[in-house]
Write a protein that holds these residues in place. Structure first.
Motif, PDB file in Angstrom:
ATOM      1  N   PHE A  14       0.836  -1.196   0.000  1.00  0.00           N
ATOM      2  CA  PHE A  14       0.000   0.000   0.000  1.00  0.00           C
ATOM      3  C   PHE A  14       0.872   1.247   0.000  1.00  0.00           C
ATOM      4  N   ASP A  15       0.345   2.330  -0.599  1.00  0.00           N
ATOM      5  CA  ASP A  15       1.013   3.632  -0.501  1.00  0.00           C
ATOM      6  C   ASP A  15       0.927   4.145   0.934  1.00  0.00           C
ATOM      7  N   VAL A  16      -0.225   3.927   1.549  1.00  0.00           N
ATOM      8  CA  VAL A  16      -0.444   4.270   2.955  1.00  0.00           C
ATOM      9  C   VAL A  16      -0.665   2.948   3.684  1.00  0.00           C
ATOM     10  N   ALA A  17       0.105   2.703   4.719  1.00  0.00           N
ATOM     11  CA  ALA A  17       0.053   1.420   5.422  1.00  0.00           C
ATOM     12  C   ALA A  17      -1.297   1.225   6.117  1.00  0.00           C
ATOM     13  N   PRO A  18      -1.795  -0.017   6.143  1.00  0.00           N
ATOM     14  CA  PRO A  18      -2.993  -0.312   6.931  1.00  0.00           C
ATOM     15  C   PRO A  18      -2.737   0.048   8.398  1.00  0.00           C
ATOM     16  N   ALA A  19      -3.798   0.386   9.098  1.00  0.00           N
ATOM     17  CA  ALA A  19      -3.649   0.793  10.493  1.00  0.00           C
ATOM     18  C   ALA A  19      -4.718   0.149  11.348  1.00  0.00           C
ATOM     19  N   ASN A  20      -4.366  -0.141  12.589  1.00  0.00           N
ATOM     20  CA  ASN A  20      -5.307  -0.645  13.580  1.00  0.00           C
ATOM     21  C   ASN A  20      -5.766   0.570  14.384  1.00  0.00           C
ATOM     22  N   ILE A  21      -7.006   0.988  14.151  1.00  0.00           N
ATOM     23  CA  ILE A  21      -7.554   2.160  14.836  1.00  0.00           C
ATOM     24  C   ILE A  21      -8.680   1.685  15.737  1.00  0.00           C
ATOM     25  N   ASP A  22      -8.437   1.765  17.032  1.00  0.00           N
ATOM     26  CA  ASP A  22      -9.431   1.337  18.027  1.00  0.00           C
ATOM     27  C   ASP A  22      -9.928  -0.080  17.776  1.00  0.00           C
ATOM     28  N   GLY A  23      -9.008  -0.979  17.400  1.00  0.00           N
ATOM     29  CA  GLY A  23      -9.365  -2.379  17.215  1.00  0.00           C
ATOM     30  C   GLY A  23      -9.956  -2.708  15.860  1.00  0.00           C
ATOM     31  N   ARG A  24     -10.061  -1.731  14.973  1.00  0.00           N
ATOM     32  CA  ARG A  24     -10.566  -1.963  13.614  1.00  0.00           C
ATOM     33  C   ARG A  24      -9.416  -1.759  12.631  1.00  0.00           C
ATOM     34  N   ILE A  25      -9.277  -2.668  11.683  1.00  0.00           N
ATOM     35  CA  ILE A  25      -8.216  -2.559  10.689  1.00  0.00           C
ATOM     36  C   ILE A  25      -8.726  -1.709   9.535  1.00  0.00           C
ATOM     37  N   MET A  26      -8.059  -0.594   9.288  1.00  0.00           N
ATOM     38  CA  MET A  26      -8.417   0.299   8.192  1.00  0.00           C
ATOM     39  C   MET A  26      -7.373   0.128   7.088  1.00  0.00           C
ATOM     40  N   VAL A  27      -7.822  -0.114   5.869  1.00  0.00           N
ATOM     41  CA  VAL A  27      -6.915  -0.317   4.745  1.00  0.00           C
ATOM     42  C   VAL A  27      -7.338   0.568   3.576  1.00  0.00           C
ATOM     43  N   PRO A  28      -6.368   1.006   2.759  1.00  0.00           N
ATOM     44  CA  PRO A  28      -6.718   1.719   1.528  1.00  0.00           C
ATOM     45  C   PRO A  28      -7.416   0.741   0.571  1.00  0.00           C
ATOM     46  N   LEU A  29      -8.618   1.059   0.164  1.00  0.00           N
ATOM     47  CA  LEU A  29      -9.410   0.132  -0.637  1.00  0.00           C
ATOM     48  C   LEU A  29      -8.934   0.010  -2.080  1.00  0.00           C
ATOM     49  N   ARG A  30      -8.300   1.040  -2.622  1.00  0.00           N
ATOM     50  CA  ARG A  30      -7.873   0.983  -4.020  1.00  0.00           C
ATOM     51  C   ARG A  30      -7.001  -0.241  -4.286  1.00  0.00           C
ATOM     52  N   SER A  31      -6.041  -0.518  -3.424  1.00  0.00           N
ATOM     53  CA  SER A  31      -5.152  -1.668  -3.633  1.00  0.00           C
ATOM     54  C   SER A  31      -5.919  -2.983  -3.615  1.00  0.00           C
ATOM     55  N   ILE A  32      -6.911  -3.084  -2.758  1.00  0.00           N
ATOM     56  CA  ILE A  32      -7.709  -4.308  -2.696  1.00  0.00           C
ATOM     57  C   ILE A  32      -8.535  -4.457  -3.974  1.00  0.00           C
ATOM     58  N   PHE A  33      -9.193  -3.378  -4.400  1.00  0.00           N
ATOM     59  CA  PHE A  33      -9.976  -3.445  -5.635  1.00  0.00           C
ATOM     60  C   PHE A  33      -9.091  -3.782  -6.829  1.00  0.00           C
ATOM     61  N   GLU A  34      -7.914  -3.164  -6.915  1.00  0.00           N
ATOM     62  CA  GLU A  34      -7.018  -3.443  -8.041  1.00  0.00           C
ATOM     63  C   GLU A  34      -6.545  -4.892  -8.022  1.00  0.00           C
ATOM     64  N   ALA A  35      -6.294  -5.444  -6.823  1.00  0.00           N
ATOM     65  CA  ALA A  35      -5.881  -6.845  -6.721  1.00  0.00           C
ATOM     66  C   ALA A  35      -7.002  -7.777  -7.195  1.00  0.00           C
ATOM     67  N   LEU A  36      -8.243  -7.335  -7.102  1.00  0.00           N
ATOM     68  CA  LEU A  36      -9.391  -8.118  -7.556  1.00  0.00           C
ATOM     69  C   LEU A  36      -9.774  -7.776  -9.002  1.00  0.00           C
ATOM     70  N   ASN A  37      -8.921  -7.001  -9.677  1.00  0.00           N
ATOM     71  CA  ASN A  37      -9.167  -6.566 -11.063  1.00  0.00           C
ATOM     72  C   ASN A  37     -10.475  -5.792 -11.203  1.00  0.00           C
ATOM     73  N   CYS A  38     -10.763  -4.948 -10.218  1.00  0.00           N
ATOM     74  CA  CYS A  38     -11.951  -4.109 -10.239  1.00  0.00           C
ATOM     75  C   CYS A  38     -11.514  -2.655 -10.403  1.00  0.00           C
ATOM     76  N   PRO A  39     -11.896  -2.012 -11.512  1.00  0.00           N
ATOM     77  CA  PRO A  39     -11.471  -0.625 -11.707  1.00  0.00           C
ATOM     78  C   PRO A  39     -12.102   0.314 -10.687  1.00  0.00           C
ATOM     79  N   VAL A  40     -11.322   1.318 -10.285  1.00  0.00           N
ATOM     80  CA  VAL A  40     -11.795   2.356  -9.369  1.00  0.00           C
ATOM     81  C   VAL A  40     -11.775   3.673 -10.133  1.00  0.00           C
ATOM     82  N   ILE A  41     -12.879   4.404 -10.052  1.00  0.00           N
ATOM     83  CA  ILE A  41     -13.011   5.664 -10.784  1.00  0.00           C
ATOM     84  C   ILE A  41     -13.162   6.793  -9.772  1.00  0.00           C
ATOM     85  N   TRP A  42     -12.320   7.822  -9.920  1.00  0.00           N
ATOM     86  CA  TRP A  42     -12.411   9.002  -9.078  1.00  0.00           C
ATOM     87  C   TRP A  42     -12.948  10.149  -9.916  1.00  0.00           C
TER      88      TRP A  42
END
Length: 108
Positions: free
Chosen positions: A38-66
């Motif tokens: 990830f460009d921005v590292a996943p983080a554990n915030i108050d017991g919840r794992i927050m991750v940048p979704l773009r990398s996950i979508f791209e790994a699943l071959n799902c385009p992301v449009i901004w």
């Protein structure tokens, strides 16, 4: 006496393992057995794992449009479904149907 000592050590070990494993480690994310970077590292915030979704979508071959006019909103295509996510939103929209999230989408 040995049996009581053994059980006491076993119980201590069970309770201490989760705390030692959480010692400032960056969460690791895998999709189909491959670890993501990830460009921005996943983080554990108050017991919840927050991750940048773009990398996950791209790994699943799902385009992301901004949208340049609405930079806090992203649209992703997953097969025939369209997901719309917004930073700070409490819901995700899948084919225009609202689905509540456990946590809002954060920006770090």
């Amino acid at each position: 006496m040995k049996r009581v000592l053994f059980l006491a050590l076993l119980v201590l070990t069970i309770f201490l393992i989760p705390f030692t494993a959480q010692a400032d480690e960056t969460p690791r994310v895998f999709v189909d057995g491959q670890e993501l970077t990830f460009d921005v590292a996943p983080a554990n915030i108050d017991g919840r794992i927050m991750v940048p979704l773009r990398s996950i979508f791209e790994a699943l071959n799902c385009p992301v449009i901004w949208n340049a006019y609405q930079p806090d909103i992203a649209t992703a295509r997953i097969g025939q479904q369209t997901l719309v996510l917004g930073i700070g939103w409490d819901s995700v929209y899948v084919d225009n149907m609202e689905h509540p999230l456990l946590e809002g989408i954060a920006r770090e």
